[in-house]
Design an enzyme around this catalytic site. Structure first.
Site, short mmCIF file in Angstrom:
data_model
loop_
_atom_site.label_atom_id
_atom_site.label_comp_id
_atom_site.label_asym_id
_atom_site.label_seq_id
_atom_site.Cartn_x
_atom_site.Cartn_y
_atom_site.Cartn_z
N ALA A 46 36.84 33.29 54.34
CA ALA A 46 35.98 32.44 53.52
C ALA A 46 36.65 32.10 52.18
CB ALA A 46 34.64 33.14 53.27
N CYS A 67 45.83 36.48 45.20
CA CYS A 67 45.84 35.61 44.02
C CYS A 67 45.83 36.48 42.76
CB CYS A 67 44.67 34.64 44.04
SG CYS A 67 43.04 35.41 44.15
#
Length: 491
Positions: free
Chosen positions: A108, A228
């Site tokens: 997701a 990230c």
């Protein structure tokens, strides 16, 4: 307003950057970049706003935020997916090939899954998984919006996925939940939630997920791990740990991949960088990929490509093996009791012959697929899909529609996989009518038309309408309707 970064973050990360520290800090005071990827499943020749190519993604482009492409009918049509530019590098590094079985394990909201699907282009299988149910629903909606026919969406733990798909996939992406340092410029929440304790917690969770990914990857397969964050504990140190505990893997030099070749002729590799030299062994730091916000137009990212030793197995054997692991299991099922007998398809066949020009085999994965009923819901399950008993599945291949009394009602998902020439009746709307349709309003059509009609805009499919007496009754899903579309400045 200048970003206020956590003191512990500043203290811990300054030694990593050395002489680049000042430039790194200054990047937080510059506007971030915005990106989108064009969708090959939709036949949209041009987009109505200026774009610049993202060097590391074939269909990736930068756009100006003032153009607001997320508020345009083409976005709802699935002509493109809005994605942070640096994040596009991950699937470019994975380099999936048509016909392969690919898993996005922490998927997701769907940026990397839709990127994988675009490259597979209906040939092979994509399994996208998300453990949190609310995020899994968003993932499923994005898979549907982009018109992807050969995807499953699961709402499972990585442990359950590993037990169901042992040594099944050719390629796996683990875009791991992380401390999010690379998103500080675009997301203030990431700053508020950051702590050194959270970095350590994320690292422990990432190890667990990687263990499960290893169990799911077949011999000879490719695993891409990405985050990230800038935290070495979650990046280079994670790769070092994995290689030490999994000697059957080798780390691929990113320069020698298709991604490296794509940017090789661009000065400075388009800003793509190696890992942290001097802190980790050269055989790791020189081969992993880092994206820094002060070196390119994008946020912070890390990725590494790992190759498992061995020879891949044929797809047929993989499906048989996976089916065997769960044939006798009991567990969660897709809503609606699955019919064990061969489904009755008279109503669907009548609908297809009356309203469609396609045999439902434009994509290889569907050509050999099987029809299955869950209650009154009819699905076309892609050819490589094994037994799904025991899995919580939100999207079981392509939802064709619903059997109702003496009729068949086509699903929105079916419409999204079609192009205008697939339908007997397709209406290419004006911008104004497209906006009205997306708000749930009735629009006009030729007086002679009757029945199911594919509603399109600029060659891209929006959904279904039902024609009668010159009007098109709106069948765009109520949960997707958005008010305030009709902005003449967005034409």
């Amino acid at each position: 307003m200048p970003k206020i970064l956590p003191p512990d973050f500043l203290r811990e990360r300054q030694p990593l950057l050395g002489s680049e520290w000042k430039a790194f800090l200054q990047s937080y005071d510059t506007p971030r970049a915005y990106g989108l990827r064009r969708n090959p499943f939709q036949d949209c020749k041009t987009l109505p706003f200026p774009l610049e190519p993202v060097p590391w993604a074939a269909d990736g482009y930068y756009f100006r935020p003032e153009d607001r492409p997320g508020r345009h009918p083409l976005h709802e049509a699935g002509a493109y997916y809005i994605q942070e530019p640096s994040a596009m590098s991950v699937v470019s590094l994975l380099d999936p090939q048509p016909g392969e079985l690919v898993c996005d394990l922490c998927a997701a909201p769907g940026g990397k899954s839709t990127h994988i699907a675009a490259i597979l282009h209906g040939d092979g299988l994509l399994v996208s998984n998300e453990i949190f149910s609310n995020r899994a629903r968003i993932l499923s909606q994005n898979i549907e919006r982009m018109g992807i026919p050969n995807a499953l969406v699961c709402n499972e733990s990585t442990e359950n996925m590993a037990s169901h798909f042992p040594m099944f996939f050719h390629r796996i992406v683990v875009d791991a939940p992380c401390s999010g340092e690379g998103m500080f410029r675009k997301d203030d929440t990431a700053i508020q939630e950051w702590s050194l304790d959270n970095v350590a917690l994320c690292a422990d969770r990432q190890k667990m997920i990687l263990e499960h990914a290893d169990q799911m990857l077949q011999p000879g397969g490719v695993l891409v791990y990405s985050t990230c964050t800038f935290a070495p504990e979650e990046d280079e140190a994670m790769i070092q740990w994995f290689l030490e505990t999994h000697p059957d893997y080798t780390l691929t030099d990113w320069h020698e991949t298709s991604l490296g070749r794509q940017v090789a002729d661009i000065p400075g590799y388009a800003g793509l960088s190696d890992g942290l030299a001097g802190i980790f062994p050269d055989e790791i730091s020189s081969k992993v990929l880092r994206l820094w916000p002060h070196k390119l137009r994008g946020e912070g990212h890390f990725a590494a490509r790992l190759q498992k030793s061995g020879t891949p197995l044929p797809v047929s054997l993989l499906c048989d093996a996976a089916a065997g692991t769960k044939n006798s299991s009991k567990g969660k099922k897709k809503k609606g009791k699955q019919n064990k007998k061969k489904p009755e398809l008279t109503d669907f066949t009548e609908f297809k012959e009356t309203y469609l020009n396609t045999s439902f085999s434009p994509y290889p994965a569907l050509a050999g697929g099987r029809m299955e009923l869950f209650g009154d819901e009819l699905y076309l399950i892609p050819a490589p899909v094994p037994s799904l008993a025991g899995l919580k599945v939100l999207r079981t291949g392509l939802h064709l529609g619903t059997r109702k009394k003496n009729r068949f009602e086509p699903a929105h998902a079916l419409a999204k996989t079609l192009v205008p020439t697939d339908a007997q009746q397709s209406l290419d709307c004006s911008y104004e009518d497209a906006c009205r349709y997306l708000q749930g309003e009735t629009i006009s059509c030729p007086d002679t038309w009757k029945g199911w009609t594919l509603v399109c805009y600029e060659g891209c499919t929006l959904g279904w309408g039902k024609a009668r007496n010159g009007l098109l009754k709106n069948h765009y899903p109520k949960g997707l309707r958005i008010q305030g579309w009709n902005d003449p400045e967005k034409k």
